[in-house]
Design an enzyme around this catalytic site. Structure first.
Site, PDB file in Angstrom:
ATOM      1  N   PHE A 116       0.994  -1.181   0.074  1.00  0.00           N
ATOM      2  CA  PHE A 116      -0.042   0.005   0.020  1.00  0.00           C
ATOM      3  C   PHE A 116       0.899   1.202  -0.013  1.00  0.00           C
ATOM      4  O   PHE A 116       1.961   1.300   0.424  1.00  0.00           O
ATOM      5  CB  PHE A 116      -0.948  -0.033   1.205  1.00  0.00           C
ATOM      6  CG  PHE A 116      -2.531   0.110   1.084  1.00  0.00           C
ATOM      7  CD1 PHE A 116      -2.958  -0.891   0.158  1.00  0.00           C
ATOM      8  CD2 PHE A 116      -3.132   1.050   1.467  1.00  0.00           C
ATOM      9  CE1 PHE A 116      -4.275  -0.781  -0.072  1.00  0.00           C
ATOM     10  CE2 PHE A 116      -4.546   1.205   1.236  1.00  0.00           C
ATOM     11  CZ  PHE A 116      -5.144   0.108   0.443  1.00  0.00           C
ATOM     12  N   HIS A 231      -8.338  11.465  -1.392  1.00  0.00           N
ATOM     13  CA  HIS A 231      -7.700  10.249  -1.948  1.00  0.00           C
ATOM     14  C   HIS A 231      -7.612  10.398  -3.662  1.00  0.00           C
ATOM     15  O   HIS A 231      -8.440  11.058  -4.232  1.00  0.00           O
ATOM     16  CB  HIS A 231      -8.948   9.193  -1.611  1.00  0.00           C
ATOM     17  CG  HIS A 231      -8.154   7.559  -1.788  1.00  0.00           C
ATOM     18  ND1 HIS A 231      -8.260   7.169  -3.211  1.00  0.00           N
ATOM     19  CD2 HIS A 231      -8.115   6.739  -1.000  1.00  0.00           C
ATOM     20  CE1 HIS A 231      -7.592   5.980  -3.107  1.00  0.00           C
ATOM     21  NE2 HIS A 231      -7.535   5.692  -1.666  1.00  0.00           N
ATOM     22  N   LEU A 245     -14.985   5.508  -3.662  1.00  0.00           N
ATOM     23  CA  LEU A 245     -13.817   5.293  -3.558  1.00  0.00           C
ATOM     24  C   LEU A 245     -13.320   4.132  -4.557  1.00  0.00           C
ATOM     25  O   LEU A 245     -14.208   3.117  -4.762  1.00  0.00           O
ATOM     26  CB  LEU A 245     -13.330   4.816  -2.091  1.00  0.00           C
ATOM     27  CG  LEU A 245     -11.856   4.480  -1.867  1.00  0.00           C
ATOM     28  CD1 LEU A 245     -11.239   5.801  -1.809  1.00  0.00           C
ATOM     29  CD2 LEU A 245     -12.052   3.826  -0.367  1.00  0.00           C
TER      30      LEU A 245
END
Length: 598
Positions: A116, A231, A245
């Site tokens: 990540f 994001h 998302l």
């Protein structure tokens, strides 16, 4: 009136974990949910929870996680909280497993961990791309057997205090519109985020900043509110799903970002601080995704603030996708592995179905259109790093509603582990607090005054529509206090916020209190305004670009600004005052960890 020792506001990961811990300590616990139990915003977290278990790469440990989180937060984090988080997250993940959580596995049978953004090694324990859902399911199943009392579809409108101490909360039943009082010795705030103050967001309808606002008006401090995370990958098309998302897990599994010219543009802008940790070419980036310990991460896995700004740059330069984003391509991995379509469906089942059902896009064959979306706030209630108690005696907080862990920017995956680490701490210390402090009586005058205030819109049936104010507020924050900020635009936003406050005094609703969404929105608006003002005033005061804050008029980091956090507090005259507070000093042993990991 209901009576409990501890009231938890919010039934997401932090709230449920706190309630479990407090109940286990033998105190009477009530949990208030704005929505239904199990429908927490936590379920939207997809990629996984960060915990340095070292299952996939044995070089990982709490020291590496500590250093990664401090660097991601640009060293404005509270190092005590970062230390708790890095050390305790692995145990909390194993605890969830012992309570029934089902994680993806390595070939050896260990909990599988994935790459990540901002994490040096594969660190996210996950369940496909449905990790938040599994976390909530597990906590809910375990929690309901602990004796806690759950109140669903209730909105808290005020924290009640007596002599400066928490005495309870006032709220109402969203279905029937009836007022309720919960008397309590301690309250744990776990209400999540603030994304609905912006027009493009991944947040669901509950995220109107209730907890931030309630705590602020009860006397607590809000810290680091200027740091709102956009994001980098939200859906941009069709309009009905804009902002939803697209998990970072897509990039963790090999997804790459391209502009309209087909160029993989992230290689063009690698920050100096990460240059020795980023792949020098596409081939090395792919080897990293495949688990090569000698390879560096692809630039798509840099921190979210940086990736979001790079995407923003491509769009502004006219190299965006047809609907105002860029392209995220995971289907390209068919050039590298056999049966790529089945691999993608297995690794990213929610993403596959999300794009097929909402946009008619097969991500195994077609590129996704994505763009930045308001996602998370690093700022929140200032708390003690060990106990999670605010400056208001009896008021605790955990999860996204707090400040401290993430500093100027949050690494993906740290949010889910944040919930379970600090939810536990908040529950533990709230239980200790109620055992050593007697209850204080609720002040009837506070209850009466707040009740009159929230019923006032019914006295103005021809007043202004609350939805009109909500929309104008969201557009103002998106346009003037968004991903790129300037002094002039934020000063203009403050003028508009004052205008919205004036309009709020004339807001009206018709009908009665049962099933009245217009009234609910009128009650949400003061919270959204408080949050918006604290973000704007703090962003104006921080005259630099750092982490999630990017100022076009101050594009560089300032050494001086790296020495303080910003704190918003309600002054005696009711105005909001923002002041500087020196960052929490780091112990010498933790400084040594940072040096060791450079």
């Amino acid at each position: 009136m209901h009576e409990h020792d501890v009231i938890v506001i919010g039934a997401g990961g932090a709230g449920l974990r706190a309630a479990i811990e407090a109940s286990a300590a033998g105190v009477k616990v009530g949990v208030i949910c704005k929505s239904l139990l199990g429908k927490a915003h936590t379920v939207m977290a997809e990629g996984g929870m960060a915990a340095a278990m070292g299952n996939v790469d044995d070089r990982d440990n709490w020291e590496v996680h500590f250093a990664d989180t401090m660097r991601g937060g640009q060293y404005l984090n509270n190092p005590i909280m970062v230390e708790h988080h890095a050390k305790e997250a692995p145990a909390r993940v194993l605890e969830l497993e012992s309570w029934g959580a089902v994680f993806d596995r390595t070939k050896e049978g260990k909990i599988l961990q994935r790459n990540f953004g901002g994490h040096r090694y594969p660190r996210l324990a996950h369940v496909g791309d449905r990790t938040g859902l599994e976390l909530i399911r597990t906590l809910q199943d375990h929690g309901i057997h602990q004796g806690m009392e759950v109140f669903m579809e209730m909105t808290v409108v005020s924290l009640l205090t007596t002599g400066g101490r928490i005495s309870g909360v006032l709220g109402y039943d969203r279905e029937r519109g009836r007022m309720r009082i919960w008397k309590a010795k301690a309250v744990i705030m776990a209400t999540g985020g603030i994304g609905k103050s912006f027009s493009v967001t991944s947040n669901s309808w509950e995220c109107t900043g209730d907890g931030h606002s309630l705590a602020y008006h009860a006397g607590a401090e809000l810290m680091d509110m200027e740091f709102v995370q956009f994001h980098p990958t939200g859906m941009v098309w069709p309009p009905s799903v804009r902002g939803i998302l697209v998990t970072e897990g897509v990039r963790g599994e090999g997804g790459v970002l391209r502009n309209s010219e087909g160029k993989r543009f992230m290689f063009d802008d690698v920050p100096e601080a990460y240059r020795n940790q980023v792949a020098k070419d596409e081939e090395e980036g792919w080897r990293y995704v495949c688990g090569d310990k000698n390879a560096n991460r692809p630039p798509e896995l840099l921190t979210r603030d940086h990736v979001a700004r790079c995407i923003n740059r491509e769009i502004k330069a006219g190299r965006g996708s047809p609907h105002g984003g860029v392209f995220l391509d995971i289907g390209w991995i068919k050039e590298k592995i056999p049966n790529a379509s089945e691999h993608i469906k297995r690794k990213l089942p929610s993403m596959y179905h999300q794009f097929m059902q909402l946009a008619g896009v097969d991500i195994t064959q077609e590129r996704m259109e994505v763009g930045p979306t308001t996602h998370y706030v690093m700022g929140g209630v200032a708390v003690d790093g060990d106990t999670q108690m605010s400056c208001v005696p009896g008021l605790f907080a955990a999860g996204e509603v707090t400040a401290g862990l993430n500093g100027a920017n949050r690494l993906g995956g740290n949010s889910l582990s944040d919930l379970i680490v600090f939810g536990k701490l908040a529950g533990e210390h709230a239980a200790k607090f109620v055992k050593s402090n007697a209850a204080v009586e609720v002040d009837p005058a506070q209850v009466e005054a707040k009740t009159r205030a929230i019923e006032a819109p019914f006295e103005r049936p021809n007043g202004e529509n609350p939805y009109a104010i909500q929309q104008d507020l969201q557009n103002t924050m998106q346009d003037l206090v968004g991903i790129v900020r300037t002094q002039k635009e934020m000063e203009s936003a403050l003028v508009k916020l004052d205008q919205f406050k004036a309009r709020l005094k004339n807001v009206g609703v018709s009908g009665h209190r049962e099933y009245n969404p217009g009234w609910h929105t009128a009650i949400d608006l003061p919270c959204m305004l408080t949050v918006s003002e604290s973000i704007t005033r703090s962003a104006l005061e921080r005259k630099e670009s750092r982490g999630a804050q990017f100022r076009e008029d101050y594009p560089d980091k300032s050494a001086e600004c790296g020495t303080f956090n910003l704190v918003a507090k309600k002054a005696p005259d009711g105005s909001m005052q923002v002041s500087r507070r020196p960052v929490v000093p780091m112990r010498s042993d933790l400084k040594a960890v940072i040096e060791k990991m450079k």
